[in-house]
Design a protein around this motif. Structure first.
Motif, mmCIF file in Angstrom:
data_model
loop_
_atom_site.group_PDB
_atom_site.id
_atom_site.type_symbol
_atom_site.label_atom_id
_atom_site.label_comp_id
_atom_site.label_asym_id
_atom_site.label_seq_id
_atom_site.Cartn_x
_atom_site.Cartn_y
_atom_site.Cartn_z
ATOM 1 N N GLU A 251 0.814 -1.221 0.000
ATOM 2 C CA GLU A 251 0.000 0.000 0.000
ATOM 3 C C GLU A 251 0.847 1.271 0.000
ATOM 4 O O GLU A 251 0.630 2.176 -0.821
ATOM 5 C CB GLU A 251 -0.944 0.020 1.201
ATOM 6 N N ALA A 252 1.803 1.366 0.913
ATOM 7 C CA ALA A 252 2.595 2.595 1.020
ATOM 8 C C ALA A 252 3.373 2.857 -0.266
ATOM 9 O O ALA A 252 3.460 4.003 -0.725
ATOM 10 C CB ALA A 252 3.551 2.495 2.213
ATOM 11 N N GLY A 253 3.933 1.795 -0.863
ATOM 12 C CA GLY A 253 4.681 1.962 -2.090
ATOM 13 C C GLY A 253 3.817 2.427 -3.251
ATOM 14 O O GLY A 253 4.199 3.325 -4.009
ATOM 15 N N VAL A 254 2.643 1.821 -3.386
ATOM 16 C CA VAL A 254 1.726 2.196 -4.469
ATOM 17 C C VAL A 254 1.251 3.625 -4.294
ATOM 18 O O VAL A 254 1.262 4.421 -5.240
ATOM 19 C CB VAL A 254 0.530 1.231 -4.533
ATOM 20 N N ARG A 255 0.846 3.960 -3.087
ATOM 21 C CA ARG A 255 0.341 5.314 -2.824
ATOM 22 C C ARG A 255 1.447 6.354 -2.999
ATOM 23 O O ARG A 255 1.223 7.438 -3.542
ATOM 24 C CB ARG A 255 -0.263 5.396 -1.429
ATOM 25 N N GLY A 256 2.638 6.031 -2.531
ATOM 26 C CA GLY A 256 3.745 6.974 -2.659
ATOM 27 C C GLY A 256 4.107 7.239 -4.102
ATOM 28 O O GLY A 256 4.329 8.395 -4.498
ATOM 29 N N LEU A 257 4.152 6.187 -4.913
ATOM 30 C CA LEU A 257 4.474 6.356 -6.329
ATOM 31 C C LEU A 257 3.341 7.081 -7.055
ATOM 32 O O LEU A 257 3.587 7.985 -7.863
ATOM 33 C CB LEU A 257 4.729 4.992 -6.962
ATOM 34 N N ALA A 258 2.097 6.709 -6.756
ATOM 35 C CA ALA A 258 0.954 7.340 -7.420
ATOM 36 C C ALA A 258 0.896 8.841 -7.132
ATOM 37 O O ALA A 258 0.522 9.638 -7.998
ATOM 38 C CB ALA A 258 -0.340 6.670 -6.968
ATOM 39 N N ALA A 259 1.287 9.223 -5.931
ATOM 40 C CA ALA A 259 1.253 10.641 -5.564
ATOM 41 C C ALA A 259 2.223 11.466 -6.400
ATOM 42 O O ALA A 259 2.038 12.678 -6.567
ATOM 43 C CB ALA A 259 1.587 10.796 -4.082
ATOM 44 N N GLY B 64 -4.481 -0.322 -10.643
ATOM 45 C CA GLY B 64 -4.488 -1.774 -10.548
ATOM 46 C C GLY B 64 -3.237 -2.369 -11.183
ATOM 47 O O GLY B 64 -2.608 -3.283 -10.621
ATOM 48 N N ASN B 65 -2.860 -1.860 -12.350
ATOM 49 C CA ASN B 65 -1.637 -2.325 -12.998
ATOM 50 C C ASN B 65 -0.405 -1.931 -12.194
ATOM 51 O O ASN B 65 0.581 -2.683 -12.139
ATOM 52 C CB ASN B 65 -1.537 -1.752 -14.415
ATOM 53 N N LEU B 66 -0.456 -0.758 -11.562
ATOM 54 C CA LEU B 66 0.655 -0.323 -10.724
ATOM 55 C C LEU B 66 0.840 -1.276 -9.541
ATOM 56 O O LEU B 66 1.967 -1.618 -9.163
ATOM 57 C CB LEU B 66 0.405 1.103 -10.228
ATOM 58 N N LYS B 67 -0.260 -1.723 -8.969
ATOM 59 C CA LYS B 67 -0.182 -2.698 -7.870
ATOM 60 C C LYS B 67 0.516 -3.977 -8.329
ATOM 61 O O LYS B 67 1.383 -4.512 -7.633
ATOM 62 C CB LYS B 67 -1.581 -3.029 -7.354
ATOM 63 N N ALA B 68 0.113 -4.468 -9.502
ATOM 64 C CA ALA B 68 0.714 -5.700 -10.016
ATOM 65 C C ALA B 68 2.211 -5.526 -10.248
ATOM 66 O O ALA B 68 3.008 -6.438 -9.967
ATOM 67 C CB ALA B 68 0.019 -6.110 -11.312
#
Length: 277
Positions: A118-126, A144-148
């Motif tokens: 979660e933290a990695g996905v949210r940090g990158l998305a921000a 969703g693709n970013l999570k994968a």
């Protein structure tokens, strides 16, 4: 002249229906042997796989564990170093966490670790301004693709740190539909389920003693927050039974055939190497 149905089955190296239990067991043994052969050839000692709670990772994980156990039992130089690491990669709280734990109980991996992405996905998305202006459904799909991809990055980091290979869970029924994230769950060093249709994956898992609730669980990638637990078949527009029948050269409806062919053609870029001049 081969039909497109036959051509696709050949390209994906689809395994024919199992004639009997002996053929099923032989296929299990062949794939365990494949994992062992490739691990020995690499000079590495560790296998890494993300476990979701679905039947695909359940089967691939058990095959990996059986492969390293047999290598250890065979003895030889540093044979005791062979091991399998099962990785849980939830995003926040996974709604089917109980299934993932049941899968791990069945696999009995040498090592289990948990990496919450979660933290990695949210940090990158921000940091990605291009995402902020997207309509909610499109943004959800991209995330969703970013999570994968974050999950695969974590698996490769663990493999790098431990001297290992990453196992993938792609099989023929997903490959024909292009139902995987490019450089996400589609990235791996070994794909031991390649060529199998979904019913064969289930049959092999059941034969190895997997819990039937997991074997016949409704498959879902569970990558979209706006559609949690969205079934694969809803995303496909066809059922796994129809996909399996198509790949095994059996009759399917014109509508199902057209949907499968369209998905195969649209996802060709996912199955090929990067384009080069």
């Amino acid at each position: 002249m081969p039909t497109r149905q036959q051509e696709i089955a050949a390209v994906l190296k689809v395994v024919p229906p199992f004639a009997d239990l002996a053929a099923l067991q032989a296929e299990i043994d062949r794939r365990i042997g494949f994992i062992q052969e490739r691990l020995r050839a690499s000079g590495l000692k560790t296998l890494v796989l993300g476990i979701s709670g679905g039947v695909d990772s359940l089967l691939a994980g058990r095959l990996a564990q059986l492969a390293v156990e047999t290598l250890r039992a065979a003895g030889g130089d540093a044979a005791s170093d062979y091991r399998f690491i099962a990785v849980r990669l939830p995003y926040k709280e996974q709604h089917d966490e109980r299934d993932a734990r049941a899968a791990l109980d069945f696999i009995r991996a040498d090592e289990v670790c948990v990496v919450n992405i979660e933290a990695g996905v949210r940090g990158l998305a921000a940091q990605l301004a291009h995402l902020h202006c997207l309509p909610a459904p499109r943004r959800d799909f991209v995330l969703g693709n970013l999570k994968a991809r974050c999950r695969m990055a974590a698996q490769y980091a663990i493999a790098n740190a431990t001297g290992g290979l990453v196992i993938g869970t792609d099989h023929a029924a997903e490959a024909v539909m292009g139902f995987f994230t490019k450089f996400g769950d589609g990235a791996c060093d070994l794909a031991p389920l390649s060529g199998l249709v979904k019913s064969q994956v289930r049959a092999m898992a059941s034969h190895l003693g997997a819990p039937e609730a997991l074997v016949h669980k409704t498959p879902t990638a569970d990558l979209e927050e706006l559609h949690p637990g969205k079934p694969d078949e809803l995303a496909y527009g066809v059922s796994y039974a129809e996909i399996d029948a198509f790949l095994h050269g059996q009759p399917v409806s014109e509508a199902a055939s057209a949907r499968i062919l369209a998905a195969f053609d649209a996802s060709a870029h996912k199955r090929g190497l990067p384009l080069a001049p």
